[in-house]
Scaffold this motif. Structure first.
Motif, short mmCIF file in Angstrom:
data_model
loop_
_atom_site.label_atom_id
_atom_site.label_comp_id
_atom_site.label_asym_id
_atom_site.label_seq_id
_atom_site.Cartn_x
_atom_site.Cartn_y
_atom_site.Cartn_z
N SER A 1 0.92 -1.26 -0.03
CA SER A 1 -0.09 -0.03 0.13
C SER A 1 0.98 1.05 0.05
CB SER A 1 -1.01 0.07 1.39
OG SER A 1 -0.13 0.25 2.35
N GLU A 2 0.39 2.32 -0.48
CA GLU A 2 0.95 3.51 -0.15
C GLU A 2 1.56 3.88 1.06
OE1 GLU A 2 0.33 8.31 -1.17
OE2 GLU A 2 -0.69 6.73 -2.29
N GLN A 3 0.81 3.56 2.21
CA GLN A 3 1.53 3.74 3.57
C GLN A 3 2.82 2.76 3.88
OE1 GLN A 3 0.62 6.18 5.65
NE2 GLN A 3 2.50 5.56 6.67
N ASP A 4 2.52 1.51 3.38
CA ASP A 4 3.42 0.54 3.52
C ASP A 4 4.66 1.06 2.83
OD1 ASP A 4 1.98 -1.03 4.95
OD2 ASP A 4 1.52 -2.30 3.18
N VAL A 5 4.73 1.68 1.65
CA VAL A 5 5.85 2.20 0.87
C VAL A 5 6.40 3.44 1.61
CG1 VAL A 5 6.65 3.42 -1.14
CG2 VAL A 5 4.93 1.51 -1.25
N GLN A 6 5.55 4.30 2.20
CA GLN A 6 6.14 5.54 3.09
C GLN A 6 6.93 4.94 4.35
OE1 GLN A 6 5.97 8.76 2.08
NE2 GLN A 6 5.50 7.58 0.16
N ASP A 7 6.36 3.95 4.98
CA ASP A 7 6.89 3.46 6.04
C ASP A 7 8.41 2.87 5.93
OD1 ASP A 7 4.56 4.18 7.60
OD2 ASP A 7 4.05 2.09 7.64
N TRP A 8 8.18 1.83 4.68
CA TRP A 8 9.55 1.34 4.30
C TRP A 8 10.62 2.42 3.84
CZ3 TRP A 8 12.67 1.37 -0.09
CH2 TRP A 8 13.64 0.52 -0.32
N ILE A 9 10.17 3.31 3.08
CA ILE A 9 11.17 4.58 2.82
C ILE A 9 11.74 5.15 4.06
CG2 ILE A 9 11.28 6.82 1.82
CD1 ILE A 9 9.38 5.73 -0.49
N GLY A 10 10.88 5.30 5.12
CA GLY A 10 11.00 5.88 6.40
C GLY A 10 12.16 5.13 6.87
N LYS A 11 11.92 3.85 6.96
CA LYS A 11 12.97 2.95 7.66
C LYS A 11 14.36 2.94 6.94
CE LYS A 11 9.45 -0.13 9.52
NZ LYS A 11 8.68 -1.42 9.32
N GLN A 12 14.14 3.11 5.61
CA GLN A 12 15.54 2.94 4.76
C GLN A 12 16.39 4.15 5.40
OE1 GLN A 12 16.36 0.05 3.26
NE2 GLN A 12 14.34 -0.43 4.11
N VAL A 13 15.55 5.47 5.27
CA VAL A 13 16.23 6.60 5.63
C VAL A 13 16.85 6.81 7.09
CG1 VAL A 13 15.68 9.21 5.98
CG2 VAL A 13 15.01 8.16 3.68
N ALA A 14 16.28 6.27 8.04
CA ALA A 14 16.33 6.21 9.24
C ALA A 14 17.78 5.02 9.65
CB ALA A 14 15.43 5.68 10.26
N ALA A 15 17.79 4.11 8.82
CA ALA A 15 18.75 3.07 9.06
C ALA A 15 20.07 3.11 8.66
CB ALA A 15 18.21 1.70 8.30
N SER A 16 20.27 4.12 7.53
CA SER A 16 21.80 4.47 7.16
C SER A 16 22.00 5.88 7.36
CB SER A 16 21.74 4.26 5.82
OG SER A 16 21.78 2.77 5.72
N ASP A 17 23.22 6.14 7.47
CA ASP A 17 23.56 7.72 7.62
C ASP A 17 23.32 8.46 6.57
OD1 ASP A 17 24.43 7.53 10.39
OD2 ASP A 17 26.47 7.43 9.97
N VAL A 18 23.65 7.78 5.40
CA VAL A 18 23.49 8.36 4.14
C VAL A 18 22.83 7.68 3.15
CG1 VAL A 18 24.54 9.71 2.25
CG2 VAL A 18 25.55 9.71 4.54
N VAL A 19 21.88 7.95 2.76
CA VAL A 19 20.96 7.05 1.67
C VAL A 19 20.78 7.94 0.44
CG1 VAL A 19 18.65 6.00 1.38
CG2 VAL A 19 19.79 6.11 3.50
N LEU A 20 20.97 7.48 -0.60
CA LEU A 20 20.74 8.04 -2.05
C LEU A 20 19.66 6.94 -2.89
CD1 LEU A 20 21.46 10.12 -4.06
CD2 LEU A 20 23.13 8.61 -4.96
N PHE A 21 18.49 7.57 -2.90
CA PHE A 21 17.51 7.24 -3.96
C PHE A 21 17.94 7.59 -5.29
CE2 PHE A 21 15.48 7.16 0.10
CZ PHE A 21 14.74 5.94 0.05
N MET A 22 18.03 6.74 -6.40
CA MET A 22 18.59 7.05 -7.44
C MET A 22 18.20 6.04 -8.57
SD MET A 22 22.57 5.24 -6.84
CE MET A 22 23.22 5.96 -8.63
N LYS A 23 18.26 6.38 -9.64
CA LYS A 23 18.26 5.64 -10.80
C LYS A 23 19.37 4.40 -11.09
CE LYS A 23 14.78 8.50 -12.85
NZ LYS A 23 14.42 9.50 -13.99
N GLY A 24 19.31 3.45 -11.03
CA GLY A 24 20.47 2.67 -11.00
C GLY A 24 20.90 2.30 -9.85
N THR A 25 22.37 1.91 -9.71
CA THR A 25 23.14 1.75 -8.37
C THR A 25 24.29 2.62 -8.35
OG1 THR A 25 24.29 0.03 -9.19
CG2 THR A 25 22.20 -0.58 -8.47
N LYS A 26 25.01 2.52 -7.23
CA LYS A 26 26.07 3.40 -7.16
C LYS A 26 27.33 2.88 -8.08
CE LYS A 26 26.90 2.06 -2.68
NZ LYS A 26 27.37 1.99 -1.19
N ASP A 27 27.17 1.59 -8.30
CA ASP A 27 28.24 0.89 -9.14
C ASP A 27 27.57 0.94 -10.74
OD1 ASP A 27 29.94 -0.12 -7.37
OD2 ASP A 27 28.68 -1.57 -6.95
#
Length: 116
Positions: free
Chosen positions: A2-28
Motif C-alpha cells: 500500500s502507499e502507507q507501506d511504501v512510505q513506512d519502508w522509505i522512512g525505515k531506509q532513511v533512518a537505518a543508514s547515515d547517508v541514503v541515495l534514492f537513485m536511478k540505477g546503483t552506485k556501481d
C-alpha cells in the motif's frame, strides 16, 4: 504494498543508514546522469552510502517523491534529513557546504577533499 507501506519502508531506509541515495540505477552502475553525478560526489568525498534503485520498484520511485515532497530523483538523505537532488547537492559540494554538513552531522568523509 500500500502507499502507507511504501512510505513506512522509505522512512525505515532513511533512518537505518547515515547517508541514503534514492537513485536511478546503483552506485556501481547509475542509470542516469543526475544519479551518476551525486554518486560521484559522494564517492569523491569517501562517503559510505546506501543506494536504493528506484527503477526496481515503481511504488518506491513514486513514493519517495511523496515522502520528500520533491518531484525528481535522485534524492539524498543525510542522517534522516532530506538534502536535495542533483543540482542542490552539486552546488552544496562546490561551495563546501555538503562537506560541512557531513562533518557537522558526524558522517565520515574525506575532509581533505573540499571542492571539485
Amino acid at each position: 504494498m500500500s502507499e502507507q507501506d511504501v512510505q513506512d519502508w522509505i522512512g525505515k531506509q532513511v533512518a537505518a543508514s547515515d547517508v541514503v541515495l534514492f537513485m536511478k540505477g546503483t552506485k556501481d552502475m547509475p542509470q542516469c546522469g543526475f544519479s551518476m553525478q551525486v554518486a560521484q560526489i559522494l564517492n569523491h568525498l569517501g562517503v559510505d552510502f546506501k543506494d536504493i534503485n528506484v527503477l526496481d520498484d515503481m511504488s518506491v520511485r513514486e513514493g519517495v517523491k511523496t515522502y520528500s515532497n520533491w518531484p525528481t530523483v535522485p534524492q539524498l538523505y543525510v542522517k534522516g534529513e532530506f538534502v536535495g537532488g542533483c543540482d542542490i547537492v552539486r552546488e552544496m559540494f562546490q561551495a563546501g557546504e555538503l562537506q560541512e554538513m557531513l562533518n557537522t552531522k558526524g558522517v565520515t568523509n574525506n575532509a581533505q577533499t573540499q571542492t571539485a
